[in-house]
Design a protein around this motif. Structure first.
Motif, PDB file in Angstrom:
ATOM      1  N   MET A 122       6.159   2.513  -0.093  1.00  0.00           N
ATOM      2  CA  MET A 122       6.878   1.785  -1.130  1.00  0.00           C
ATOM      3  C   MET A 122       5.937   0.804  -1.833  1.00  0.00           C
ATOM      4  N   GLY A 123       4.972   0.272  -1.098  1.00  0.00           N
ATOM      5  CA  GLY A 123       3.982  -0.633  -1.679  1.00  0.00           C
ATOM      6  C   GLY A 123       3.149   0.032  -2.758  1.00  0.00           C
ATOM      7  N   HIS A 124       2.796   1.309  -2.548  1.00  0.00           N
ATOM      8  CA  HIS A 124       2.045   2.049  -3.564  1.00  0.00           C
ATOM      9  C   HIS A 124       2.861   2.172  -4.850  1.00  0.00           C
ATOM     10  N   VAL A 125       4.138   2.486  -4.693  1.00  0.00           N
ATOM     11  CA  VAL A 125       5.021   2.658  -5.855  1.00  0.00           C
ATOM     12  C   VAL A 125       5.171   1.331  -6.592  1.00  0.00           C
ATOM     13  N   GLN A 126       5.400   0.242  -5.854  1.00  0.00           N
ATOM     14  CA  GLN A 126       5.565  -1.074  -6.479  1.00  0.00           C
ATOM     15  C   GLN A 126       4.286  -1.497  -7.195  1.00  0.00           C
ATOM     16  N   GLU A 127       3.135  -1.292  -6.563  1.00  0.00           N
ATOM     17  CA  GLU A 127       1.867  -1.674  -7.191  1.00  0.00           C
ATOM     18  C   GLU A 127       1.636  -0.888  -8.479  1.00  0.00           C
ATOM     19  N   LEU A 128       1.972   0.390  -8.469  1.00  0.00           N
ATOM     20  CA  LEU A 128       1.804   1.214  -9.666  1.00  0.00           C
ATOM     21  C   LEU A 128       2.672   0.689 -10.808  1.00  0.00           C
ATOM     22  N   LEU A 163       7.547   3.696 -16.171  1.00  0.00           N
ATOM     23  CA  LEU A 163       6.986   4.988 -15.782  1.00  0.00           C
ATOM     24  C   LEU A 163       8.114   5.899 -15.311  1.00  0.00           C
ATOM     25  N   THR A 164       7.996   7.186 -15.610  1.00  0.00           N
ATOM     26  CA  THR A 164       8.981   8.151 -15.138  1.00  0.00           C
ATOM     27  C   THR A 164       8.643   8.562 -13.704  1.00  0.00           C
ATOM     28  N   LEU A 165       9.607   9.149 -13.032  1.00  0.00           N
ATOM     29  CA  LEU A 165       9.413   9.634 -11.672  1.00  0.00           C
ATOM     30  C   LEU A 165       8.262  10.631 -11.614  1.00  0.00           C
ATOM     31  N   ASP A 166       8.190  11.541 -12.588  1.00  0.00           N
ATOM     32  CA  ASP A 166       7.134  12.553 -12.610  1.00  0.00           C
ATOM     33  C   ASP A 166       5.750  11.919 -12.730  1.00  0.00           C
ATOM     34  N   VAL A 167       5.636  10.910 -13.575  1.00  0.00           N
ATOM     35  CA  VAL A 167       4.342  10.239 -13.756  1.00  0.00           C
ATOM     36  C   VAL A 167       3.946   9.512 -12.475  1.00  0.00           C
ATOM     37  N   ILE A 168       4.899   8.828 -11.851  1.00  0.00           N
ATOM     38  CA  ILE A 168       4.616   8.112 -10.604  1.00  0.00           C
ATOM     39  C   ILE A 168       4.135   9.093  -9.529  1.00  0.00           C
ATOM     40  N   ALA A 169       4.848  10.203  -9.373  1.00  0.00           N
ATOM     41  CA  ALA A 169       4.472  11.202  -8.371  1.00  0.00           C
ATOM     42  C   ALA A 169       3.098  11.791  -8.675  1.00  0.00           C
ATOM     43  N   ASP A 170       2.808  12.040  -9.956  1.00  0.00           N
ATOM     44  CA  ASP A 170       1.522  12.610 -10.352  1.00  0.00           C
ATOM     45  C   ASP A 170       0.378  11.641 -10.065  1.00  0.00           C
ATOM     46  N   VAL A 171       0.544  10.382 -10.446  1.00  0.00           N
ATOM     47  CA  VAL A 171      -0.510   9.389 -10.238  1.00  0.00           C
ATOM     48  C   VAL A 171      -0.776   9.173  -8.749  1.00  0.00           C
ATOM     49  N   THR A 219      -2.186 -11.828 -20.904  1.00  0.00           N
ATOM     50  CA  THR A 219      -2.612 -11.331 -19.600  1.00  0.00           C
ATOM     51  C   THR A 219      -2.452  -9.817 -19.544  1.00  0.00           C
ATOM     52  N   CYS A 220      -3.191  -9.210 -18.651  1.00  0.00           N
ATOM     53  CA  CYS A 220      -3.127  -7.761 -18.462  1.00  0.00           C
ATOM     54  C   CYS A 220      -2.270  -7.383 -17.273  1.00  0.00           C
ATOM     55  N   LEU A 221      -2.419  -8.113 -16.188  1.00  0.00           N
ATOM     56  CA  LEU A 221      -1.779  -7.737 -14.936  1.00  0.00           C
ATOM     57  C   LEU A 221      -0.526  -8.553 -14.676  1.00  0.00           C
ATOM     58  N   PHE A 222       0.399  -7.968 -13.949  1.00  0.00           N
ATOM     59  CA  PHE A 222       1.643  -8.621 -13.585  1.00  0.00           C
ATOM     60  C   PHE A 222       1.378  -9.920 -12.829  1.00  0.00           C
ATOM     61  N   VAL A 223       0.449  -9.898 -11.886  1.00  0.00           N
ATOM     62  CA  VAL A 223       0.166 -11.102 -11.098  1.00  0.00           C
ATOM     63  C   VAL A 223      -0.451 -12.195 -11.952  1.00  0.00           C
ATOM     64  N   GLU A 224      -1.213 -11.827 -12.983  1.00  0.00           N
ATOM     65  CA  GLU A 224      -1.767 -12.830 -13.898  1.00  0.00           C
ATOM     66  C   GLU A 224      -0.645 -13.497 -14.689  1.00  0.00           C
ATOM     67  N   LYS A 225       0.319 -12.703 -15.131  1.00  0.00           N
ATOM     68  CA  LYS A 225       1.452 -13.264 -15.869  1.00  0.00           C
ATOM     69  C   LYS A 225       2.229 -14.234 -14.997  1.00  0.00           C
ATOM     70  N   LEU A 226       2.443 -13.888 -13.721  1.00  0.00           N
ATOM     71  CA  LEU A 226       3.154 -14.776 -12.809  1.00  0.00           C
ATOM     72  C   LEU A 226       2.403 -16.095 -12.631  1.00  0.00           C
ATOM     73  N   ALA A 227       1.080 -16.024 -12.558  1.00  0.00           N
ATOM     74  CA  ALA A 227       0.277 -17.237 -12.400  1.00  0.00           C
ATOM     75  C   ALA A 227       0.408 -18.143 -13.626  1.00  0.00           C
ATOM     76  N   VAL A 228       0.360 -17.560 -14.810  1.00  0.00           N
ATOM     77  CA  VAL A 228       0.507 -18.354 -16.031  1.00  0.00           C
ATOM     78  C   VAL A 228       1.925 -18.914 -16.130  1.00  0.00           C
ATOM     79  N   ASP A 229       2.926 -18.103 -15.798  1.00  0.00           N
ATOM     80  CA  ASP A 229       4.317 -18.567 -15.841  1.00  0.00           C
ATOM     81  C   ASP A 229       4.569 -19.736 -14.899  1.00  0.00           C
TER      82      ASP A 229
END
Length: 157
Positions: free
Chosen positions: A44-50, A59-67, A121-131
């Motif tokens: 589940m961590g892989h999916v959340q990080e993606l 992202l669609t289910l197909d894209v997540i599974a492919d990546v 910001t580019c990354l989700f964690v960067e946005k959280l830091a700025v917020d």
């Protein structure tokens, strides 16, 4: 960390340096990776990080599974449903998007805020830091299926 109650932290000092040539690590070309380098077990961590890397786009289910190179769509779908039940992600049409755990306070005596600076910001964690340093925050997610979604947080610092 401030959002999670670590108020005793007043300053964080980070030092970065460019590595010497002898310290550099060569990244392998993704096209040359063999079957031995495949993800053995998707979590589940892989999916959340993606989804956090794709944020604010979905992202669609197909894209997540492919990546994630996962042959079992049911396994990915179960992780997505569990993350949705936890309030971490949401399904919009055929796409899944990462949500933020924020509380938006209603504005009292609201005067239209006109931004004087922008922090991109580019990354989700960067946005959280700025917020974390923005007071009286208002967040708007302008979602567009297929990409080019944007998140805007307006407030005071």
């Amino acid at each position: 960390m401030l959002k999670n109650g670590f108020y005793e932290i007043s300053m964080l000092e980070i030092e970065t340096k460019i590595p010497e040539r002898s310290e550099a690590i060569t990244m392998p070309d993704a096209n040359t990776l063999g079957i031995e380098n495949e993800i053995e077990e998707v979590t589940m961590g892989h999916v959340q990080e993606l989804l956090e890397r794709a944020y604010p786009n979905g992202l669609t289910l197909d894209v997540i599974a492919d990546v994630l190179r996962c042959q079992n769509d049911d396994e990915i779908e179960n992780f997505l449903i569990e993350l949705e039940n936890m309030g971490t992600i949401k399904k919009c049409g055929e796409e899944w998007i990462r949500l933020e755990a924020i509380s938006i306070q209603p504005r009292q005596g609201s005067v239209e805020l006109r931004p004087t600076i922008a922090i991109i910001t580019c990354l989700f964690v960067e946005k959280l830091a700025v917020d974390a340093i923005i007071e009286d925050a208002r967040t708007v997610h302008k979602y567009k299926s297929g990409g080019d979604s944007n998140i805007y947080t307006i407030g005071m610092s």
